[in-house]
Motif scaffolding. Structure first.
Motif, PDB file in Angstrom:
ATOM      1  N   SER A   1       0.826  -1.201   0.000  1.00  0.00           N
ATOM      2  CA  SER A   1       0.000   0.000   0.000  1.00  0.00           C
ATOM      3  C   SER A   1       0.864   1.256   0.000  1.00  0.00           C
ATOM      4  CB  SER A   1      -0.928   0.005   1.221  1.00  0.00           C
ATOM      5  OG  SER A   1      -1.670   1.203   1.294  1.00  0.00           O
ATOM      6  N   VAL A   2       1.898   1.279   0.840  1.00  0.00           N
ATOM      7  CA  VAL A   2       2.805   2.425   0.893  1.00  0.00           C
ATOM      8  C   VAL A   2       3.500   2.602  -0.457  1.00  0.00           C
ATOM      9  CG1 VAL A   2       4.907   3.362   1.954  1.00  0.00           C
ATOM     10  CG2 VAL A   2       3.186   2.255   3.387  1.00  0.00           C
ATOM     11  N   LEU A   3       3.967   1.501  -1.033  1.00  0.00           N
ATOM     12  CA  LEU A   3       4.659   1.541  -2.326  1.00  0.00           C
ATOM     13  C   LEU A   3       3.748   2.061  -3.434  1.00  0.00           C
ATOM     14  CD1 LEU A   3       7.243   0.827  -3.919  1.00  0.00           C
ATOM     15  CD2 LEU A   3       6.282  -1.465  -4.262  1.00  0.00           C
ATOM     16  N   LYS A   4       2.511   1.589  -3.444  1.00  0.00           N
ATOM     17  CA  LYS A   4       1.549   1.971  -4.485  1.00  0.00           C
ATOM     18  C   LYS A   4       1.136   3.434  -4.372  1.00  0.00           C
ATOM     19  CE  LYS A   4      -3.065   0.833  -6.256  1.00  0.00           C
ATOM     20  NZ  LYS A   4      -4.263  -0.048  -6.079  1.00  0.00           N
ATOM     21  N   ASN A   5       0.847   3.893  -3.161  1.00  0.00           N
ATOM     22  CA  ASN A   5       0.298   5.236  -2.962  1.00  0.00           C
ATOM     23  C   ASN A   5       1.344   6.334  -2.807  1.00  0.00           C
ATOM     24  OD1 ASN A   5      -2.450   4.319  -2.974  1.00  0.00           O
ATOM     25  ND2 ASN A   5      -2.166   3.598  -0.867  1.00  0.00           N
ATOM     26  N   GLU A   6       2.534   5.968  -2.332  1.00  0.00           N
ATOM     27  CA  GLU A   6       3.528   7.008  -2.039  1.00  0.00           C
ATOM     28  C   GLU A   6       4.864   6.802  -2.741  1.00  0.00           C
ATOM     29  OE1 GLU A   6       3.586   7.831   2.303  1.00  0.00           O
ATOM     30  OE2 GLU A   6       1.902   6.422   2.372  1.00  0.00           O
ATOM     31  N   GLY A   7       5.047   5.639  -3.336  1.00  0.00           N
ATOM     32  CA  GLY A   7       6.299   5.366  -4.029  1.00  0.00           C
ATOM     33  C   GLY A   7       7.385   4.847  -3.103  1.00  0.00           C
ATOM     34  N   ILE A   8       8.475   4.367  -3.694  1.00  0.00           N
ATOM     35  CA  ILE A   8       9.560   3.749  -2.915  1.00  0.00           C
ATOM     36  C   ILE A   8      10.260   4.758  -2.004  1.00  0.00           C
ATOM     37  CG2 ILE A   8      11.409   4.109  -4.614  1.00  0.00           C
ATOM     38  CD1 ILE A   8      12.285   1.174  -3.916  1.00  0.00           C
ATOM     39  N   SER A   9      10.191   6.059  -2.362  1.00  0.00           N
ATOM     40  CA  SER A   9      10.855   7.081  -1.542  1.00  0.00           C
ATOM     41  C   SER A   9      10.282   7.157  -0.136  1.00  0.00           C
ATOM     42  CB  SER A   9      10.752   8.458  -2.208  1.00  0.00           C
ATOM     43  OG  SER A   9       9.397   8.858  -2.320  1.00  0.00           O
ATOM     44  N   ALA A  10       9.018   6.722   0.026  1.00  0.00           N
ATOM     45  CA  ALA A  10       8.382   6.762   1.346  1.00  0.00           C
ATOM     46  C   ALA A  10       9.114   5.874   2.348  1.00  0.00           C
ATOM     47  CB  ALA A  10       6.920   6.337   1.244  1.00  0.00           C
ATOM     48  N   PHE A  11       9.781   4.834   1.835  1.00  0.00           N
ATOM     49  CA  PHE A  11      10.504   3.919   2.722  1.00  0.00           C
ATOM     50  C   PHE A  11      11.845   4.498   3.177  1.00  0.00           C
ATOM     51  CE2 PHE A  11       7.873   0.886   0.199  1.00  0.00           C
ATOM     52  CZ  PHE A  11       7.163   0.351   1.254  1.00  0.00           C
ATOM     53  N   TYR A  12      12.323   5.545   2.494  1.00  0.00           N
ATOM     54  CA  TYR A  12      13.655   6.074   2.797  1.00  0.00           C
ATOM     55  C   TYR A  12      13.682   7.563   3.131  1.00  0.00           C
ATOM     56  CZ  TYR A  12      15.339   1.602   1.074  1.00  0.00           C
ATOM     57  OH  TYR A  12      15.560   0.260   0.920  1.00  0.00           O
ATOM     58  N   VAL A  13      12.517   8.238   3.102  1.00  0.00           N
ATOM     59  CA  VAL A  13      12.493   9.669   3.394  1.00  0.00           C
ATOM     60  C   VAL A  13      12.999   9.959   4.799  1.00  0.00           C
ATOM     61  CG1 VAL A  13      10.092   9.691   4.238  1.00  0.00           C
ATOM     62  CG2 VAL A  13      11.086  11.772   3.246  1.00  0.00           C
TER      63      VAL A  13
END
Length: 300
Positions: free
Chosen positions: A160-172
């Motif tokens: 869900s995080v990947l789909k809605n916010e992109g991979i950058s959400a995991f590293y911001v």
């Protein structure tokens, strides 16, 4: 005569154990990694509910239903409205201790005189390696700890995080995480080694030394770095908080710090400090005691 012989034999066994224990600092990387993994499982299983409460109490603008007056109030409220299992929701440290022990030797921190700079550097290297790998999982963990989240599995939350916010959400939050955990681990390891050497100068097998040193080291490091932990929580959970649209524009540590200060002033950086400190006292005590005992058992 026989009793004296038995006492002599017992003393010899104890001396042999002490000698073997003193040699643990040169134990293998694999042993330290296995000890770290076991310590992580033990620590997280026992202290995870307090970590969940800390995450919720650090939310800058929480849902009105997720406002708690204290740790006991949070436990009672969450348990009665969302179920006790909610306190353990999210993904559950071999890299930390394996890398730490390896770097201690590499940086020359194993001499008779304590080299706190080398110890701090070893702790920092361990942190960089572990955080670089674990940051996406920490994002998922905190999303699943939030009030009102709909995720029931790590995979669904991550997708869900990947789909809605992109991979950058995991590293911001990674720069902020490193800005927090590098000094945290430097303070943690240095304080632990200082207390351990002073409480147990003979370096004999003494579990209570690890309990006291680990607990106090964790408490000191947690209190000092709490402001950055609040900022990290903000960055890792902003995509799931709908109460303030301006959160979407925050893309880094300095913007996060500014947002927290504007909303709550300096007090905002103390959010969640009680559960953070209280969780680190037993968790670091458990962690170091487990590492010490496991390494000793593996060695003997």
């Amino acid at each position: 005569m026989q009793m004296q012989t038995e006492e002599s034999s017992l003393q010899k066994v104890i001396q042999d154990i002490d000698v073997e224990y003193e040699s643990l600092e040169s134990s293998s990387l694999l042993t330290n990694a296995m000890a770290g993994a076991l310590a992580g499982i033990t620590e997280h299983t026992v202290m995870y509910p307090i970590d969940s409460i800390k995450t919720r109490m650090q939310v800058v603008k929480p849902n009105p239903q997720a406002i708690y007056s204290g740790i006991l109030n949070a436990i009672s409220k969450i348990s009665s409205t969302e179920g006790v299992a909610t306190l353990w929701r999210g993904p559950a440290h071999a890299l930390y201790f394996g890398m730490y022990e390896h770097c201690k030797v590499l940086f020359g921190a194993e001499g008779e005189k304590q080299n706190f700079l080398a110890i701090a550097a070893a702790g920092s290297c361990a942190t960089i390696a572990a955080d670089g790998f674990m940051n996406p999982f920490d994002v998922i963990k905190q999303r699943m700890q939030l009030h009102g989240n709909k995720f029931r599995s790590v995979a669904k939350c991550g997708l869900s995080v990947l789909k809605n916010e992109g991979i950058s959400a995991f590293y911001v939050s990674l720069p902020t995480t490193l800005m927090m955990t590098i000094p945290f681990q430097a303070i943690h390891f240095s304080t632990y080694e200082f207390l351990r050497k002073n409480l147990n100068p003979s370096n004999t097998y003494d579990p209570k030394t690890h309990v006291i040193s680990g607990g106090l080291a964790g408490a000191v490091a947690a209190a000092i770095t709490n402001p950055l932990d609040v900022t990290k929580t903000l960055l890792q959970t902003k995509g799931s908080i709908k109460s303030d649209a301006s959160l979407k524009n925050i893309n880094g540590m300095f913007q996060g710090v500014k947002f927290i200060y504007e909303k709550n002033g300096w007090k905002g950086f103390t959010l969640g400090i009680r559960p953070r400190v209280l969780s680190h006292i037993p968790s670091t005590a458990i962690c170091w005691t487990t590492v010490s005992n496991f390494s000793f058992l593996m060695f003997v």
